[in-house]
Enzyme design. Structure first.
Site, short mmCIF file in Angstrom:
data_model
loop_
_atom_site.label_atom_id
_atom_site.label_comp_id
_atom_site.label_asym_id
_atom_site.label_seq_id
_atom_site.Cartn_x
_atom_site.Cartn_y
_atom_site.Cartn_z
N PHE A 78 -0.16 3.62 8.26
CA PHE A 78 -1.10 2.60 7.79
C PHE A 78 -0.59 1.24 8.26
CE2 PHE A 78 -2.73 -0.73 5.13
CZ PHE A 78 -4.08 -0.45 5.12
N ASP B 45 7.00 -2.16 11.14
CA ASP B 45 6.04 -2.73 10.19
C ASP B 45 6.68 -2.67 8.80
OD1 ASP B 45 4.08 -3.32 8.37
OD2 ASP B 45 2.52 -2.10 9.30
N LYS C 99 2.67 -9.47 2.91
CA LYS C 99 2.67 -9.17 1.48
C LYS C 99 3.61 -10.10 0.67
CE LYS C 99 0.31 -4.86 1.43
NZ LYS C 99 0.31 -3.72 2.33
C1 LIG Z 1 -0.67 -3.62 3.47
C2 LIG Z 1 -0.13 -3.20 4.78
C3 LIG Z 1 -0.67 -3.71 5.98
C4 LIG Z 1 -1.89 -4.59 6.02
O1 LIG Z 1 -1.72 -5.80 5.33
P1 LIG Z 1 -3.03 -6.64 4.94
O2 LIG Z 1 -2.46 -7.91 4.37
O3 LIG Z 1 -3.78 -5.83 3.92
O4 LIG Z 1 -3.80 -6.84 6.18
C5 LIG Z 1 -0.07 -3.31 7.16
N1 LIG Z 1 0.98 -2.48 7.18
C6 LIG Z 1 1.51 -1.97 6.04
C7 LIG Z 1 2.69 -1.06 6.13
C8 LIG Z 1 0.95 -2.30 4.81
O5 LIG Z 1 1.45 -1.75 3.69
#
Ligand SMILES: *Cc1c(COP(=O)(O)O)cnc(C)c1O
Length: 403
Positions: free
Chosen positions: A145, A230, A259
């Protein structure tokens, strides 16, 4: 049967009437938050065990972050990158110092930072590695994700994320998560990057086997491939290290954060790398109207300071280890596995016990907000400011729900 309409009903109805139905939230309407606690419009108090998917690691409305935001709101909030502002520099210098990289490119949402990393690494592939134009490939993992943009869903293997949204962006290959040999087999002369979550969050809190990150990191170095971590969810203390890659002493080429960088106050994200990668960007190549804005920069700086000065990373490690151990001791006919790192914990429910959702609903009735992920998994990822006494209470409630 009662026919009275509660305030909650009214808000649920409004959300349903006036917005797209792209989420399936628990039926709770929150109006206030403080630390790890939130209150709904009926006045009921809950423990937040999701922390907005780890965007609220510092707790709701951390006084220091709120103070920084308020002070900045009284000065200037947005300049755009057409001009400089006096907040971005100090913020990015601190971000580079904390992460150990030379440069950081500020964005807003996580998905934008992922897109930034993809663009950076593709351009690096053409200009530095010498891949023929239009041929760059990036390897990604099953169950990934990375966000919801059209390019990012192009390399999801979750049908729901993709169905109806094609045509998709080419140039991505999916390999099984946690399998370094499969990764190695997928490498071609045109592979420019490897994009990976060091712990998969939305995929169901999946921790790869020990050595996976280090091994793929080495393969990337050997083949001239940019390793992109990520850490939007796993980073900034969530797993008991500042970054989940730290568990294997892995230093990525591109670190992606978001985040909790905004302390639950404001969207702040960044793609972070050394000059070799960052310098592929020239004026006009990439940008964002709000990226690096002074309000976000002030919030980001305070968010980093809180994480470090309040030792939230160490807290996540010790509390997480203890809490996970206690969860594992709960004897339940429904639990398949308890796993995670630090305070990023997943409790997987056996398929024959049905989905995790009813367990989350039962927890809600007991004043604990947790959300299922990947259908079978209850995720426990509270703000890192949570106290041990609070988690002791959670254990009792969880035990009753799981039995
Ligand atoms: C939440 C998340 C995203 C996307 O972040 P948004 O601020 O919702 O665009 C990307 N990668 C990971 C691992 C995430 O948990």
């Amino acid at each position: 049967m009662s026919t009275t309409t509660t305030r909650t009903d009214t808000y649920l109805q409004q959300a349903s009437d006036f917005s797209a139905h792209n989420y399936k939230p628990l039926p709770v309407v929150l109006e206030r938050g403080e630390g790890c606690w939130v209150w709904d419009v009926e006045g009921k108090k809950y423990l937040d065990m999701l922390a907005a998917y780890s965007a609220v690691n510092q707790g709701h409305r951390h006084p220091r972050i709120i103070a920084a935001a308020k002070a900045q709101m009284d000065r200037i909030t947005l300049t755009s990158r057409a001009f400089h502002n006096d907040q971005m520099g100090p913020f990015l210098e601190r971000l580079c110092e904390v992460t150990g990289f030379e440069k950081a490119l500020p964005m807003n949402t996580g998905a934008e930072a992922v897109e930034t990393a993809i663009k950076m690494v593709r351009k690096w592939g053409y200009e530095v590695k010498g891949v023929p134009e239009g041929q760059a490939e990036i390897i990604v993992c099953s169950g990934n994700f990375h966000g919801r943009t059209t390019t990012i869903v192009s390399f999801s293997d979750d049908d729901q994320y993709r169905n109806g949204f094609g045509p998709f962006t080419p140039g991505f290959r999916i390999v099984p998560y946690g399998d370094a040999a499969a990764f190695e087999k997928a490498i071609t002369p045109n592979t420019v990057g490897f994009l990976v979550e060091p712990v998969q969050g939305e995929g169901g809190v999946i921790v790869p086997v020990d050595g996976y990150l280090g091994c793929t990191r080495d393969l990337c170095r050997e083949h001239g491939i940019a390793f992109m971590a990520d850490e939007i969810q796993s980073g900034l203390g969530r797993t008991g290290r500042m970054f989940a890659c730290d568990w294997e002493d892995v230093r990525p080429d591109v670190l992606i954060v978001g985040k909790a960088l905004g302390g639950g106050v404001y969207p702040v994200s960044a793609a972070i790398a050394d000059s070799e990668f960052m310098d592929v960007f020239h004026p006009g190549d990439h940008g964002s109207t709000f990226g690096g804005n002074p309000l976000g920069a002030a919030v980001g700086l305070a968010s980093l300071d809180v994480l470090i000065e309040e030792n939230l990373v160490e807290k996540s490690d010790t509390l997480g280890q203890w809490f996970r151990g206690e969860l594992q001791k709960i004897e339940s006919p429904h639990v398949k596995e308890v796993r995670g790192k630090g305070l990023m914990i997943g409790v997987e429910i056996k398929a024959e016990s049905g989905p995790a959702r009813p367990f989350c609903e039962a927890l809600q009735l007991r004043g604990i907000l947790a959300k299922e992920t990947d259908r079978q998994v209850i995720r426990f990822a509270p703000p890192l400011v949570i106290r041990k006494e609070t988690l002791e209470w959670v254990l009792g409630e969880v035990a009753e729900v799981l039995r």
